[in-house]
Scaffold this active site. Sequence first.
Site, PDB file in Angstrom:
ATOM      1  N   ASP A  10      10.059  -1.395   2.131  1.00 11.76           N
ATOM      2  CA  ASP A  10      10.023  -1.023   0.762  1.00 11.76           C
ATOM      3  C   ASP A  10      10.679  -1.293   0.470  1.00 11.76           C
ATOM      4  OD1 ASP A  10       6.821  -0.938   1.559  1.00 11.76           O
ATOM      5  OD2 ASP A  10       7.663   1.511   1.501  1.00 11.76           O
ATOM      6  N   LYS A  32       8.117  -2.602   8.269  1.00 12.00           N
ATOM      7  CA  LYS A  32       6.649  -2.999   8.102  1.00 12.00           C
ATOM      8  C   LYS A  32       6.901  -3.602   7.111  1.00 12.00           C
ATOM      9  CE  LYS A  32       4.503   0.017   5.213  1.00 12.00           C
ATOM     10  NZ  LYS A  32       4.130  -0.453   3.723  1.00 12.00           N
ATOM     11  N   ASP A  59       1.630  -5.462   5.726  1.00 11.37           N
ATOM     12  CA  ASP A  59       0.680  -4.720   5.225  1.00 11.37           C
ATOM     13  C   ASP A  59       0.388  -4.444   4.226  1.00 11.37           C
ATOM     14  OD1 ASP A  59      -0.068  -1.946   4.542  1.00 11.37           O
ATOM     15  OD2 ASP A  59       1.668  -1.243   3.992  1.00 11.37           O
ATOM     16  N   LYS A  61      -3.212  -5.002   2.988  1.00 14.40           N
ATOM     17  CA  LYS A  61      -4.170  -3.856   2.909  1.00 14.40           C
ATOM     18  C   LYS A  61      -5.670  -4.954   2.116  1.00 14.40           C
ATOM     19  CE  LYS A  61      -2.234   0.498   2.041  1.00 14.40           C
ATOM     20  NZ  LYS A  61      -0.595  -0.261   2.371  1.00 14.40           N
ATOM     21  N   ASP A  64     -11.653  -7.422  -0.139  1.00 18.23           N
ATOM     22  CA  ASP A  64     -12.443  -8.487  -1.166  1.00 18.23           C
ATOM     23  C   ASP A  64     -13.686  -8.909  -0.103  1.00 18.23           C
ATOM     24  OD1 ASP A  64     -12.913 -11.201  -2.488  1.00 18.23           O
ATOM     25  OD2 ASP A  64     -10.375 -10.554  -3.148  1.00 18.23           O
ATOM     26  N   ILE A  65     -14.359  -9.724  -0.835  1.00 21.79           N
ATOM     27  CA  ILE A  65     -15.914 -10.401   0.009  1.00 21.79           C
ATOM     28  C   ILE A  65     -15.185 -10.770   1.248  1.00 21.79           C
ATOM     29  CG2 ILE A  65     -16.864 -10.851  -2.372  1.00 21.79           C
ATOM     30  CD1 ILE A  65     -16.360 -13.792  -1.502  1.00 21.79           C
ATOM     31  N   PRO A  66     -16.530 -10.937   1.875  1.00 21.35           N
ATOM     32  CA  PRO A  66     -15.630 -11.550   3.855  1.00 21.35           C
ATOM     33  C   PRO A  66     -15.052 -12.512   3.757  1.00 21.35           C
ATOM     34  CG  PRO A  66     -18.108 -10.082   3.707  1.00 21.35           C
ATOM     35  CD  PRO A  66     -17.351 -10.214   2.260  1.00 21.35           C
ATOM     36  N   THR A 119      -2.354   8.071   2.341  1.00 20.05           N
ATOM     37  CA  THR A 119      -1.879   9.487   2.367  1.00 20.05           C
ATOM     38  C   THR A 119      -1.664  10.417   0.660  1.00 20.05           C
ATOM     39  OG1 THR A 119       0.095   8.342   2.599  1.00 20.05           O
ATOM     40  CG2 THR A 119      -1.117   9.106   4.492  1.00 20.05           C
ATOM     41  N   ARG A 181       7.699  12.461   7.766  1.00 24.06           N
ATOM     42  CA  ARG A 181       8.420  13.305   6.639  1.00 24.06           C
ATOM     43  C   ARG A 181       9.604  14.754   7.653  1.00 24.06           C
ATOM     44  NH1 ARG A 181       7.845  10.059   3.622  1.00 24.06           N
ATOM     45  NH2 ARG A 181       7.617   9.185   1.121  1.00 24.06           N
ATOM     46  N   GLN A 190       3.499  11.832  -1.419  1.00 22.94           N
ATOM     47  CA  GLN A 190       3.059  11.745  -0.694  1.00 22.94           C
ATOM     48  C   GLN A 190       2.060  13.127  -0.169  1.00 22.94           C
ATOM     49  OE1 GLN A 190       1.627   9.638   1.602  1.00 22.94           O
ATOM     50  NE2 GLN A 190       4.070   8.365   2.103  1.00 22.94           N
ATOM     51  N   GLY A 210       9.630   5.342   5.756  1.00 18.84           N
ATOM     52  CA  GLY A 210       9.979   4.804   4.584  1.00 18.84           C
ATOM     53  C   GLY A 210      11.466   4.999   4.235  1.00 18.84           C
ATOM     54  N   ARG A 211      11.054   6.006   2.858  1.00 18.22           N
ATOM     55  CA  ARG A 211      12.552   6.955   2.230  1.00 18.22           C
ATOM     56  C   ARG A 211      13.731   7.800   3.157  1.00 18.22           C
ATOM     57  NH1 ARG A 211       8.716   7.896  -3.025  1.00 18.22           N
ATOM     58  NH2 ARG A 211       7.202   8.421  -1.134  1.00 18.22           N
TER      59      ARG A 211
END
Length: 232
Positions: A10, A32, A59, A61, A64-66, A119, A181, A190, A210-211
């Site tokens: 990230d 990711k 990632d 996500k 929207d419409i199909p 999460t 974590r 989180q 991540g972090r």
Amino acid sequence: MGKDVIIACDFASREQTMNFLDKFTDEKPFVKIGMELYYAEGPAIVKEIKARGHKIFLDLKLHDIPNTVKKAMNVLSNLDVDITNLHAAGTTAMMKAALEGLTRPDGTRPLLIAVTQLTSTDQESMERDLLIHEPIDEVVMHYAETAKNAGLDGIVCSPLEAGKVHGRCGEKFLTITPGVRFADGDVGDQKRVMTPAAAKEIGSDYIVVGRPITQAEDPVAAYRRCVAEFCD
């Protein structure tokens, strides 16, 4: 695919990302690429990281419409990522359209997984903001079953729900779990978290970290600690 640790890269730029990945001289971690990095650098960053030998979970996500999601997934299928995702809340029609768009002419495609509840969402915020009043674990289970019935490969879920998802949808239905974590670490924003060892015990197939790795004093050592706790 066996159990694996996916590092959430990230970062805001290519420079930051490559400086981080350059620290790994003996490993090629699964990474990711999320919205921040993809929107900053575009498809080129995906191709560059893939060319370096890393597996990639893209990632973004989609929701929207199909027809729009189908066309977007058709574009993403050309990036040769290993996993990509969408929101299960987009309905069965959207998920089926996504599969159609993602599948290449030769029948191959990346794994496609659905996001159930983030999460950062807990029961209180789900009821207050989304007007969903069922228990959050039942909401996740319903989304998981809907995704499986649509033909998807698995879901993103809290590690707290991974075992239940396998119980409801089968062991081959993948669970990819952020919110991981170390026991001695900061949980940040989180709300539903678990350690790598506990995620392994409860049945997560992949953990996204991540972090605790990217902001560690020694990221390579932190990554190896995750692998040791989760994969070994």
